[in-house]
Design a protein around this motif. Structure first.
Motif, PDB file in Angstrom:
ATOM      1  N   PHE A  57      28.405  40.640  50.112  1.00  0.00           N
ATOM      2  CA  PHE A  57      29.311  40.998  48.942  1.00  0.00           C
ATOM      3  C   PHE A  57      29.587  40.308  47.248  1.00  0.00           C
ATOM      4  CE2 PHE A  57      30.244  37.424  51.330  1.00  0.00           C
ATOM      5  CZ  PHE A  57      30.795  36.807  50.718  1.00  0.00           C
ATOM      6  N   GLU A  58      30.622  41.337  46.819  1.00  0.00           N
ATOM      7  CA  GLU A  58      31.397  40.492  45.593  1.00  0.00           C
ATOM      8  C   GLU A  58      32.827  39.761  45.507  1.00  0.00           C
ATOM      9  OE1 GLU A  58      30.354  44.402  43.385  1.00  0.00           O
ATOM     10  OE2 GLU A  58      28.402  44.328  43.776  1.00  0.00           O
ATOM     11  N   ALA A  59      32.330  39.423  44.186  1.00  0.00           N
ATOM     12  CA  ALA A  59      33.792  38.431  44.085  1.00  0.00           C
ATOM     13  C   ALA A  59      33.444  38.640  42.401  1.00  0.00           C
ATOM     14  CB  ALA A  59      33.807  37.197  45.051  1.00  0.00           C
ATOM     15  N   VAL A  60      34.882  38.451  41.823  1.00  0.00           N
ATOM     16  CA  VAL A  60      35.117  37.758  40.546  1.00  0.00           C
ATOM     17  C   VAL A  60      35.124  36.604  40.416  1.00  0.00           C
ATOM     18  CG1 VAL A  60      36.445  38.422  38.168  1.00  0.00           C
ATOM     19  CG2 VAL A  60      35.665  40.081  39.669  1.00  0.00           C
ATOM     20  N   ILE A  61      34.888  36.100  39.821  1.00  0.00           N
ATOM     21  CA  ILE A  61      35.002  34.657  39.911  1.00  0.00           C
ATOM     22  C   ILE A  61      34.292  34.289  37.973  1.00  0.00           C
ATOM     23  CG2 ILE A  61      33.743  32.222  40.947  1.00  0.00           C
ATOM     24  CD1 ILE A  61      33.144  33.766  43.165  1.00  0.00           C
ATOM     25  N   GLY A  62      35.471  33.796  37.893  1.00  0.00           N
ATOM     26  CA  GLY A  62      35.716  32.927  36.254  1.00  0.00           C
ATOM     27  C   GLY A  62      35.240  34.705  35.440  1.00  0.00           C
ATOM     28  N   ASN A  63      35.587  35.298  35.507  1.00  0.00           N
ATOM     29  CA  ASN A  63      35.802  36.662  35.143  1.00  0.00           C
ATOM     30  C   ASN A  63      33.991  37.552  35.047  1.00  0.00           C
ATOM     31  OD1 ASN A  63      38.346  36.757  34.265  1.00  0.00           O
ATOM     32  ND2 ASN A  63      37.889  35.634  32.100  1.00  0.00           N
ATOM     33  N   GLN A  64      33.663  36.965  35.877  1.00  0.00           N
ATOM     34  CA  GLN A  64      32.116  37.450  36.120  1.00  0.00           C
ATOM     35  C   GLN A  64      31.623  38.048  38.050  1.00  0.00           C
ATOM     36  OE1 GLN A  64      29.556  37.966  34.211  1.00  0.00           O
ATOM     37  NE2 GLN A  64      30.630  36.842  32.801  1.00  0.00           N
ATOM     38  N   ARG A  65      31.537  39.127  37.753  1.00  0.00           N
ATOM     39  CA  ARG A  65      31.366  40.039  38.863  1.00  0.00           C
ATOM     40  C   ARG A  65      30.403  39.532  39.894  1.00  0.00           C
ATOM     41  NH1 ARG A  65      33.430  43.073  42.578  1.00  0.00           N
ATOM     42  NH2 ARG A  65      34.521  43.743  40.486  1.00  0.00           N
ATOM     43  N   THR A  66      30.134  38.141  40.709  1.00  0.00           N
ATOM     44  CA  THR A  66      29.366  38.020  41.348  1.00  0.00           C
ATOM     45  C   THR A  66      28.532  38.068  42.627  1.00  0.00           C
ATOM     46  OG1 THR A  66      30.221  35.458  40.325  1.00  0.00           O
ATOM     47  CG2 THR A  66      28.589  35.041  41.920  1.00  0.00           C
TER      48      THR A  66
END
Length: 171
Positions: free
Chosen positions: A120-129
């Motif tokens: 999966f993906e998540a936006v963490i600290g303005n970065q897609r991870t």
């Protein structure tokens, strides 16, 4: 969206200059519950697995979730794929999937492990991870005791009342 850590001992005027901006904790997908009927499954039977998993993050939703289910050799999926896709799972939200499967007649009588892999993906600290996680569940399988007879050996002639004749068989 950033997670801000605040020190409870800091006054309002000091907090604006001394706040540390850090990314929120990494989101996780975990199995909340699963149900296959509650009893051990008998070899050569069919069952439905209801699987509920959750994004446990309080701050971060997850996107493009792919769940892959790796069944053990003892099970066969029926009427279903082993992959599921979810566009988005919100913060602290659950999803449920149902899969039909059969237990092979030759399945070993033991707890069978099903491996679940999430990508999966998540936006963490303005970065897609891109993130992954793995879970494992087990389902017990039992075999019904069956008597099998192999090659019955008989003499060419047997007479009623004759105590000297014998029949041999392996059970």
């Amino acid at each position: 969206e950033l997670y801000q850590e605040k020190n409870d001992n800091t006054s309002a005027s000091e907090s604006s200059s001394s706040e540390a901006e850090i990314a929120p904790p990494t989101p996780r997908l975990i199995i909340r519950s699963y149900d296959y009927g509650g009893q051990a499954l008998t070899a050569a039977s069919s069952a439905k697995l209801n699987l509920t998993f959750q994004n446990v993050s309080r701050q971060v939703p997850v996107d493009n979730v792919v769940l892959k289910i790796a069944m053990p050799e003892a099970f066969t999926l029926t009427n279903s794929s082993n992959s599921f896709y979810f566009e988005r799972i919100g913060r602290e939200r659950e999803k449920t999937v149902s899969i039909d499967f059969t237990v092979k007649p030759t399945a070993e009588a033991t707890s069978q492990a099903i491996k679940l892999s999430f990508a999966f993906e998540a936006v963490i600290g303005n970065q897609r991870t891109q993130l992954t996680s793995e879970e494992e569940i087990t389902i017990p399988v039992v075999q019904i005791n069956r008597m099998m007879v192999s090659s019955v050996e008989t003499p060419p002639e047997i007479y009623i009342g004759d105590n000297s004749g014998s029949i041999e068989a392996s059970f």
